[in-house]
Design a protein around this motif. Structure first.
Motif, short mmCIF file in Angstrom:
data_model
loop_
_atom_site.label_atom_id
_atom_site.label_comp_id
_atom_site.label_asym_id
_atom_site.label_seq_id
_atom_site.Cartn_x
_atom_site.Cartn_y
_atom_site.Cartn_z
N LYS A 157 0.60 -15.74 40.74
CA LYS A 157 1.97 -15.50 41.23
C LYS A 157 2.00 -14.27 42.14
CE LYS A 157 6.20 -16.93 41.10
NZ LYS A 157 6.59 -18.21 41.65
N THR A 158 1.23 -13.24 41.81
CA THR A 158 1.18 -12.05 42.65
C THR A 158 0.55 -12.36 44.00
OG1 THR A 158 1.08 -10.60 40.72
CG2 THR A 158 0.31 -9.68 42.80
N LEU A 159 -0.54 -13.11 44.00
CA LEU A 159 -1.17 -13.49 45.27
C LEU A 159 -0.21 -14.32 46.13
CD1 LEU A 159 -4.82 -14.47 44.27
CD2 LEU A 159 -4.05 -12.40 45.45
N MET A 160 0.46 -15.27 45.51
CA MET A 160 1.40 -16.10 46.25
C MET A 160 2.61 -15.28 46.74
SD MET A 160 -0.15 -18.90 46.46
CE MET A 160 1.10 -19.79 47.33
N PHE A 213 9.01 -10.35 47.89
CA PHE A 213 7.86 -10.26 46.99
C PHE A 213 8.33 -10.20 45.54
CE2 PHE A 213 5.23 -7.40 44.41
CZ PHE A 213 4.05 -8.12 44.37
N LEU A 214 9.28 -9.32 45.24
CA LEU A 214 9.74 -9.16 43.86
C LEU A 214 10.50 -10.37 43.34
CD1 LEU A 214 10.88 -5.43 43.97
CD2 LEU A 214 8.84 -6.37 42.87
N LEU A 215 11.40 -10.90 44.17
CA LEU A 215 12.21 -12.03 43.72
C LEU A 215 11.41 -13.33 43.64
CD1 LEU A 215 15.58 -11.30 45.54
CD2 LEU A 215 15.08 -11.13 43.10
N PRO A 271 10.95 -18.20 39.40
CA PRO A 271 10.71 -19.54 39.94
C PRO A 271 11.99 -20.17 40.48
CG PRO A 271 9.72 -19.29 37.77
CD PRO A 271 10.58 -18.09 38.00
N THR A 272 11.87 -20.93 41.52
CA THR A 272 12.93 -21.72 42.15
C THR A 272 14.03 -20.87 42.78
OG1 THR A 272 12.51 -23.46 40.53
CG2 THR A 272 14.50 -23.67 41.84
N PHE A 273 14.76 -20.09 41.99
CA PHE A 273 15.92 -19.37 42.50
C PHE A 273 15.55 -18.08 43.23
CE2 PHE A 273 17.41 -21.58 38.62
CZ PHE A 273 18.17 -22.53 39.25
N GLY A 274 14.44 -17.47 42.87
CA GLY A 274 14.06 -16.19 43.47
C GLY A 274 13.84 -16.27 44.96
N SER A 275 13.21 -17.34 45.41
CA SER A 275 12.96 -17.47 46.85
C SER A 275 14.26 -17.63 47.62
CB SER A 275 12.01 -18.64 47.13
OG SER A 275 12.57 -19.84 46.64
N LEU A 276 15.22 -18.32 47.03
CA LEU A 276 16.53 -18.46 47.68
C LEU A 276 17.24 -17.11 47.75
CD1 LEU A 276 17.78 -21.75 45.99
CD2 LEU A 276 16.98 -21.47 48.34
N LEU A 277 17.21 -16.37 46.66
CA LEU A 277 17.85 -15.06 46.64
C LEU A 277 17.17 -14.10 47.61
CD1 LEU A 277 18.39 -14.60 42.79
CD2 LEU A 277 20.13 -15.09 44.52
N MET A 328 -1.84 -23.04 41.78
CA MET A 328 -1.76 -22.86 40.33
C MET A 328 -2.32 -24.06 39.60
SD MET A 328 1.31 -20.84 38.84
CE MET A 328 1.98 -19.37 39.53
N GLY A 329 -2.34 -25.19 40.32
CA GLY A 329 -2.79 -26.40 39.67
C GLY A 329 -1.88 -26.70 38.50
#
Length: 185
Positions: free
Chosen positions: A43-46, A74-76, A80-86, A128-129
């Motif tokens: 998750k950190t790398l991504m 990076f932090l948000l 999962p799912t909602f963080g990228s939108l925020l 992540m597979g």
């Protein structure tokens, strides 16, 4: 405090169990720890890759506060799912305030949304597979539950906590059907 208490707590619990059960318990704790470490590493790398791509998009779009926006993304991204939108709301708002509604705003917004979609829905699941082996529906429900229970912190911890619960369910014979239902396999 929780991290500092982990080793003594595991040792105290292991002392109360038979040698065989203590070994099983320590193996269970090690499996949970390894799964969570793997999740956080990937998750950190991504998140770093997502933030770097977002910074590049914002640089090309000449949007202000690039470093802050990238750090926020990076932090948000850990949610999962909602963080990228925020995470995309702040840079889009900054672009809107600076340039108004124009082609630049549309291009920056579309680029950020496409990048977030590809990173979060195509690349991250492949990288992540099935290492977390949780169903997407279980992840969504865990986000709702842990977010309701603990707020934003619960959303950050939703996947690791739910994964730990699934590992525990896998080790209890009577709960193996529940673990299978939670599985993404």
């Amino acid at each position: 405090f929780m991290l500092g208490e982990k080793v003594p707590m595991v040792a105290r619990i292991a002392r109360t169990l038979s040698p065989q059960r203590a070994e099983e318990f320590q193996g269970l704790v090690s499996a949970i720890e390894a799964k969570i470490q793997h999740y956080l590493f990937i998750k950190t790398l991504m998140s770093v890759a997502t933030a770097a791509l977002a910074a590049l998009i914002l640089l090309v779009g000449r949007v202000d506060f690039i470093i802050f926006s990238a750090l926020l993304i990076f932090l948000l991204n850990y949610i999962p799912t909602f963080g990228s939108l925020l995470g995309t709301i702040f840079p889009v708002l900054i672009a809107f305030l600076r340039y108004g509604f124009c082609l630049r705003l549309v291009l920056v917004t579309a680029s950020l949304m496409i990048m977030q979609f590809v990173m979060g829905n195509v690349l991250e699941p492949q990288v992540m597979g099935r290492s977390m082996s949780l169903s997407p529906i279980v992840i969504l429900l865990s986000l709702i539950f842990w977010g309701w229970l603990w707020g934003v912190v619960g959303m950050f911890l939703a996947v690791p906590v739910t994964s730990a619960i699934k590992i525990v369910f896998d080790s209890v014979p009577g709960l193996k059907p529940v673990a299978a239902a939670m599985s993404g396999e």
